[in-house]
Design a protein around this motif. Structure first.
Motif, PDB file in Angstrom:
ATOM      1  N   PHE A  22      37.209  18.214  18.590  1.00  0.00           N
ATOM      2  CA  PHE A  22      37.457  17.196  17.549  1.00  0.00           C
ATOM      3  C   PHE A  22      36.110  17.260  16.609  1.00  0.00           C
ATOM      4  O   PHE A  22      36.364  16.293  15.570  1.00  0.00           O
ATOM      5  CB  PHE A  22      37.298  15.921  18.385  1.00  0.00           C
ATOM      6  N   ALA A  23      35.053  17.710  16.760  1.00  0.00           N
ATOM      7  CA  ALA A  23      34.091  17.711  15.914  1.00  0.00           C
ATOM      8  C   ALA A  23      34.252  17.842  14.233  1.00  0.00           C
ATOM      9  O   ALA A  23      33.774  17.265  13.382  1.00  0.00           O
ATOM     10  CB  ALA A  23      32.940  18.671  16.248  1.00  0.00           C
ATOM     11  N   SER A  24      35.245  18.802  14.061  1.00  0.00           N
ATOM     12  CA  SER A  24      35.521  19.101  12.510  1.00  0.00           C
ATOM     13  C   SER A  24      36.833  18.393  12.018  1.00  0.00           C
ATOM     14  O   SER A  24      37.193  18.464  11.013  1.00  0.00           O
ATOM     15  CB  SER A  24      35.554  20.432  12.387  1.00  0.00           C
ATOM     16  N   CYS A  25      37.381  17.499  12.998  1.00  0.00           N
ATOM     17  CA  CYS A  25      38.496  16.680  12.367  1.00  0.00           C
ATOM     18  C   CYS A  25      38.124  15.689  11.624  1.00  0.00           C
ATOM     19  O   CYS A  25      37.381  14.931  11.705  1.00  0.00           O
ATOM     20  CB  CYS A  25      39.275  16.070  13.720  1.00  0.00           C
ATOM     21  N   THR A  26      38.890  15.916  10.276  1.00  0.00           N
ATOM     22  CA  THR A  26      38.736  14.956   9.304  1.00  0.00           C
ATOM     23  C   THR A  26      39.807  14.018   8.992  1.00  0.00           C
ATOM     24  O   THR A  26      39.937  13.173   7.982  1.00  0.00           O
ATOM     25  CB  THR A  26      38.113  15.604   8.134  1.00  0.00           C
ATOM     26  N   SER A  27      40.988  14.277   9.831  1.00  0.00           N
ATOM     27  CA  SER A  27      42.310  13.710   9.395  1.00  0.00           C
ATOM     28  C   SER A  27      43.123  13.311  10.356  1.00  0.00           C
ATOM     29  O   SER A  27      42.658  14.017  11.780  1.00  0.00           O
ATOM     30  CB  SER A  27      43.016  14.166   8.437  1.00  0.00           C
ATOM     31  N   ARG A  29      45.990  14.169  11.232  1.00  0.00           N
ATOM     32  CA  ARG A  29      46.921  15.492  11.542  1.00  0.00           C
ATOM     33  C   ARG A  29      45.680  16.428  12.561  1.00  0.00           C
ATOM     34  O   ARG A  29      46.228  17.239  13.174  1.00  0.00           O
ATOM     35  CB  ARG A  29      47.192  16.237  10.192  1.00  0.00           C
ATOM     36  N   ASP A  30      44.379  16.646  11.751  1.00  0.00           N
ATOM     37  CA  ASP A  30      43.363  17.416  12.416  1.00  0.00           C
ATOM     38  C   ASP A  30      43.325  17.088  13.984  1.00  0.00           C
ATOM     39  O   ASP A  30      43.264  17.858  14.936  1.00  0.00           O
ATOM     40  CB  ASP A  30      42.199  17.482  11.974  1.00  0.00           C
ATOM     41  N   ARG A  31      43.400  15.646  14.328  1.00  0.00           N
ATOM     42  CA  ARG A  31      42.978  15.145  15.553  1.00  0.00           C
ATOM     43  C   ARG A  31      44.338  15.532  16.374  1.00  0.00           C
ATOM     44  O   ARG A  31      44.276  15.899  17.359  1.00  0.00           O
ATOM     45  CB  ARG A  31      42.733  13.596  15.447  1.00  0.00           C
ATOM     46  N   GLU A  32      45.620  15.182  15.896  1.00  0.00           N
ATOM     47  CA  GLU A  32      46.703  15.738  16.557  1.00  0.00           C
ATOM     48  C   GLU A  32      46.485  17.163  16.940  1.00  0.00           C
ATOM     49  O   GLU A  32      47.219  17.440  18.202  1.00  0.00           O
ATOM     50  CB  GLU A  32      48.043  15.325  15.638  1.00  0.00           C
ATOM     51  N   ILE A  33      46.586  18.202  16.135  1.00  0.00           N
ATOM     52  CA  ILE A  33      46.433  19.432  16.307  1.00  0.00           C
ATOM     53  C   ILE A  33      45.327  19.547  17.742  1.00  0.00           C
ATOM     54  O   ILE A  33      45.468  20.466  18.411  1.00  0.00           O
ATOM     55  CB  ILE A  33      46.216  20.310  15.150  1.00  0.00           C
ATOM     56  N   ALA A  34      44.176  19.063  17.440  1.00  0.00           N
ATOM     57  CA  ALA A  34      43.055  19.076  18.475  1.00  0.00           C
ATOM     58  C   ALA A  34      43.692  18.761  19.648  1.00  0.00           C
ATOM     59  O   ALA A  34      43.498  19.252  20.728  1.00  0.00           O
ATOM     60  CB  ALA A  34      41.921  18.174  18.095  1.00  0.00           C
ATOM     61  N   LEU A  56      38.333  14.224  30.339  1.00  0.00           N
ATOM     62  CA  LEU A  56      38.524  13.374  29.006  1.00  0.00           C
ATOM     63  C   LEU A  56      37.627  12.097  29.033  1.00  0.00           C
ATOM     64  O   LEU A  56      37.218  11.841  27.845  1.00  0.00           O
ATOM     65  CB  LEU A  56      40.022  13.142  28.984  1.00  0.00           C
ATOM     66  N   LYS A  57      37.739  11.607  30.174  1.00  0.00           N
ATOM     67  CA  LYS A  57      36.728  10.149  29.954  1.00  0.00           C
ATOM     68  C   LYS A  57      35.316  10.383  29.716  1.00  0.00           C
ATOM     69  O   LYS A  57      34.539   9.759  29.315  1.00  0.00           O
ATOM     70  CB  LYS A  57      36.764   9.387  31.214  1.00  0.00           C
ATOM     71  N   SER A  69      42.265   8.957  20.150  1.00  0.00           N
ATOM     72  CA  SER A  69      43.068  10.376  20.285  1.00  0.00           C
ATOM     73  C   SER A  69      42.790  10.670  21.792  1.00  0.00           C
ATOM     74  O   SER A  69      43.738  11.067  22.437  1.00  0.00           O
ATOM     75  CB  SER A  69      42.618  11.511  19.489  1.00  0.00           C
ATOM     76  N   ILE A  70      41.534  10.413  22.374  1.00  0.00           N
ATOM     77  CA  ILE A  70      41.150  10.888  23.700  1.00  0.00           C
ATOM     78  C   ILE A  70      42.185   9.723  24.532  1.00  0.00           C
ATOM     79  O   ILE A  70      42.409  10.398  25.584  1.00  0.00           O
ATOM     80  CB  ILE A  70      39.767  10.886  24.047  1.00  0.00           C
TER      81      ILE A  70
END
Length: 83
Positions: A22-27, A29-34, A56-57, A69-70
């Motif tokens: 998740f570190a480089s997610c900026t949108s 859509r990025d989080r969905e792909i992650a 995950l927790k 997202s988590i």
């Protein structure tokens, strides 16, 4: 299922991997792909739903969007565990 001689170390590495995904997610859509990538690697590592929920927790996000997202992933694994 974690079936190694070093389950605590493996768990820490998986938590770090989730955070890094998740570190480089900026949108959104990025989080969905992650999210898809995380489900894929947890499944490939044969984590059952309870183990996936546990890591995950421990993988709290760096921002509210990542936390959502988590939480979504945790909810999906909880539904799977309930079946």
């Amino acid at each position: 299922m974690i079936t190694t001689d070093y389950p605590a170390e493996l768990e820490r590495k998986v938590v770090d991997a989730i955070k890094c995904t998740f570190a480089s997610c900026t949108s959104d859509r990025d989080r969905e792909i992650a999210e898809y990538a995380i489900v894929e690697f947890l499944t490939a590592m044969n984590f059952d739903a309870d183990e996936a929920i546990e890591v995950l927790k421990r993988s709290d996000g760096m921002d509210a969007e990542t936390d959502r997202s988590i939480d979504k992933l945790i909810e999906a694994f909880e539904e799977e565990a309930a079946e």
